[in-house]
Design an enzyme around this catalytic site. Structure first.
Site, short mmCIF file in Angstrom:
data_model
loop_
_atom_site.label_atom_id
_atom_site.label_comp_id
_atom_site.label_asym_id
_atom_site.label_seq_id
_atom_site.Cartn_x
_atom_site.Cartn_y
_atom_site.Cartn_z
N LYS A 78 48.75 111.76 -81.62
CA LYS A 78 48.55 110.39 -81.14
C LYS A 78 47.12 109.87 -81.31
O LYS A 78 46.88 108.68 -81.34
CB LYS A 78 48.89 110.30 -79.64
CG LYS A 78 50.28 110.72 -79.30
CD LYS A 78 50.47 110.73 -77.75
CE LYS A 78 51.79 111.35 -77.38
NZ LYS A 78 51.82 111.67 -75.92
N GLY A 79 46.16 110.78 -81.33
CA GLY A 79 44.75 110.41 -81.15
C GLY A 79 44.21 109.31 -82.06
O GLY A 79 43.30 108.59 -81.67
N GLU A 107 42.02 110.44 -89.00
CA GLU A 107 42.00 111.32 -87.83
C GLU A 107 40.90 110.85 -86.88
O GLU A 107 39.85 110.37 -87.31
CB GLU A 107 41.74 112.76 -88.33
CG GLU A 107 41.70 113.83 -87.30
CD GLU A 107 42.97 114.02 -86.49
OE1 GLU A 107 43.32 113.07 -85.77
OE2 GLU A 107 43.57 115.10 -86.54
N ASP A 108 41.14 110.98 -85.60
CA ASP A 108 40.11 110.58 -84.63
C ASP A 108 38.98 111.60 -84.59
O ASP A 108 37.80 111.24 -84.60
CB ASP A 108 40.71 110.36 -83.22
CG ASP A 108 41.54 111.54 -82.76
OD1 ASP A 108 42.27 112.12 -83.58
OD2 ASP A 108 41.46 111.90 -81.58
N PHE A 118 33.26 117.59 -74.39
CA PHE A 118 34.63 117.08 -74.31
C PHE A 118 34.62 115.56 -74.15
O PHE A 118 33.96 115.03 -73.26
CB PHE A 118 35.37 117.74 -73.14
CG PHE A 118 36.83 117.45 -73.16
CD1 PHE A 118 37.63 117.90 -74.21
CD2 PHE A 118 37.41 116.69 -72.17
CE1 PHE A 118 38.98 117.61 -74.26
CE2 PHE A 118 38.77 116.39 -72.21
CZ PHE A 118 39.55 116.86 -73.25
N ARG A 163 43.20 107.32 -72.96
CA ARG A 163 43.23 106.86 -74.35
C ARG A 163 42.87 105.38 -74.43
O ARG A 163 42.48 104.88 -75.48
CB ARG A 163 44.61 107.08 -74.96
CG ARG A 163 45.03 108.54 -75.10
CD ARG A 163 46.28 108.63 -75.96
NE ARG A 163 46.97 109.90 -75.84
CZ ARG A 163 46.73 111.00 -76.57
NH1 ARG A 163 45.78 110.96 -77.48
NH2 ARG A 163 47.43 112.09 -76.41
N ASP A 194 37.68 119.01 -84.97
CA ASP A 194 37.05 119.93 -84.04
C ASP A 194 37.02 121.31 -84.70
O ASP A 194 36.15 121.59 -85.54
CB ASP A 194 37.88 119.90 -82.75
CG ASP A 194 37.24 120.63 -81.58
OD1 ASP A 194 36.26 121.33 -81.78
OD2 ASP A 194 37.74 120.50 -80.45
N ASP A 232 42.36 111.66 -75.59
CA ASP A 232 42.85 111.87 -74.22
C ASP A 232 42.29 113.11 -73.54
O ASP A 232 41.71 113.98 -74.16
CB ASP A 232 44.38 112.03 -74.25
CG ASP A 232 44.78 113.41 -74.81
OD1 ASP A 232 44.28 113.79 -75.87
OD2 ASP A 232 45.57 114.11 -74.15
N LYS A 265 32.94 117.15 -85.09
CA LYS A 265 32.29 118.10 -84.17
C LYS A 265 32.03 119.37 -84.95
O LYS A 265 32.69 120.39 -84.75
CB LYS A 265 33.28 118.41 -83.04
CG LYS A 265 32.94 117.87 -81.70
CD LYS A 265 33.86 118.60 -80.71
CE LYS A 265 34.07 117.82 -79.46
NZ LYS A 265 34.93 118.54 -78.51
C1 PRP Z 1 43.23 116.33 -81.30
C2 PRP Z 1 42.74 115.40 -82.38
C3 PRP Z 1 42.99 116.17 -83.65
C4 PRP Z 1 42.83 117.60 -83.20
C5 PRP Z 1 41.52 118.15 -83.67
O1 PRP Z 1 44.60 116.18 -81.18
O2 PRP Z 1 43.44 114.18 -82.39
O3 PRP Z 1 44.26 115.95 -84.17
O4 PRP Z 1 42.89 117.64 -81.77
O5 PRP Z 1 41.33 119.46 -83.24
P1 PRP Z 1 41.15 120.69 -84.21
O6 PRP Z 1 40.22 120.29 -85.34
O7 PRP Z 1 40.54 121.72 -83.32
O8 PRP Z 1 42.49 121.11 -84.70
P2 PRP Z 1 45.45 116.73 -79.94
O9 PRP Z 1 46.03 118.07 -80.31
O10 PRP Z 1 44.60 116.67 -78.71
O11 PRP Z 1 46.66 115.73 -79.86
P3 PRP Z 1 46.62 114.10 -79.74
O12 PRP Z 1 46.16 113.58 -81.09
O13 PRP Z 1 48.04 113.76 -79.44
O14 PRP Z 1 45.68 113.73 -78.63
#
Ligand code: PRP
Length: 175
Positions: free
Chosen positions: A39-40, A95-96, A148, A161, A99, A155, A127
């Site tokens: 969703k992000g 992508e938002d 964080f 969000r 990480d 979220d 990040k």
């Molecule tokens: C978050 C974000 C990325 C992912 C990045 O999604 O939107 O998709 O984590 O993390 P990574 O590089 O460590 O894999 P999340 O799993 O929180 O789901 P969401 O998009 O529904 O909030």
């Protein structure tokens, strides 16, 4: 929850405009499919697409990592696939936040096997310090150290969000 603003509305707006300018230049005369990872990415993608002066379409996937909380568990699952094939298409994944890089690595492997004409990534926030899997991000908006964050689509246990800014949450008080 104790939180402070990390990126203001103005900073986000300027960043999204800068990214859109680069994408407008690079994709001129190249029809492009934006693929948002839900969703992000939904707030970022909504702002970005309105600044693109291109032949652009949009599709979404829903990806989830197991477990709630502030860290990626390492296992990613596709909860909803794209609604159309991407073979021969120019694809830009939106992508938002990148990480650990686990989510994008998983997803890019899936997309590559579908033989798009081109494949690139645009992420609002990188990040880098947290990276566990090397991944090339073609368009990066903002970089940040560990911490964080919530807001602008991002979220904490599905909340916040809706915040227009990006806030950093103190880990010990954010859960
Ligand atoms: C978050 C974000 C990325 C992912 C990045 O999604 O939107 O998709 O984590 O993390 P990574 O590089 O460590 O894999 P999340 O799993 O929180 O789901 P969401 O998009 O529904 O909030």
């Amino acid at each position: 929850m104790k939180k402070t603003i990390l990126f203001s509305r103005e900073t986000i707006e300027k960043t999204v405009s800068g990214l859109a300018e680069r994408i407008n230049t690079d994709y001129r005369d190249r029809p492009v499919v934006l693929v948002g990872i839900l969703k992000g990415s939904f707030v970022f993608l909504a702002d970005l697409i309105r600044k693109l002066d291109l032949d652009v379409t949009v599709d979404f996937v829903v990806l989830g990592s197991y477990g709630a909380g502030t860290t990626t568990s390492g296992e990613v699952k596709m909860l909803k696939d794209l609604s159309a094939p991407i073979e021969g298409k120019e694809v830009l994944v939106v992508e938002d936040i990148v990480d650990t890089g686990i989510t994008l690595t998983y997803f890019m492997d899936i997309l590559r096997r579908r033989r798009p004409k081109s494949l690139a990534i645009c992420a609002l926030i990188d990040k880098k310090a947290r990276r566990e899997v090397a991944i090339d991000v073609d368009y990066v908006g903002l970089e940040m150290e560990d911490g964080f964050i919530v807001g602008y689509g991002i979220d904490c246990n599905e909340q916040y969000r809706n915040l227009p800014e990006i806030w950093v949450v103190r880990e010990e008080e954010g859960k």
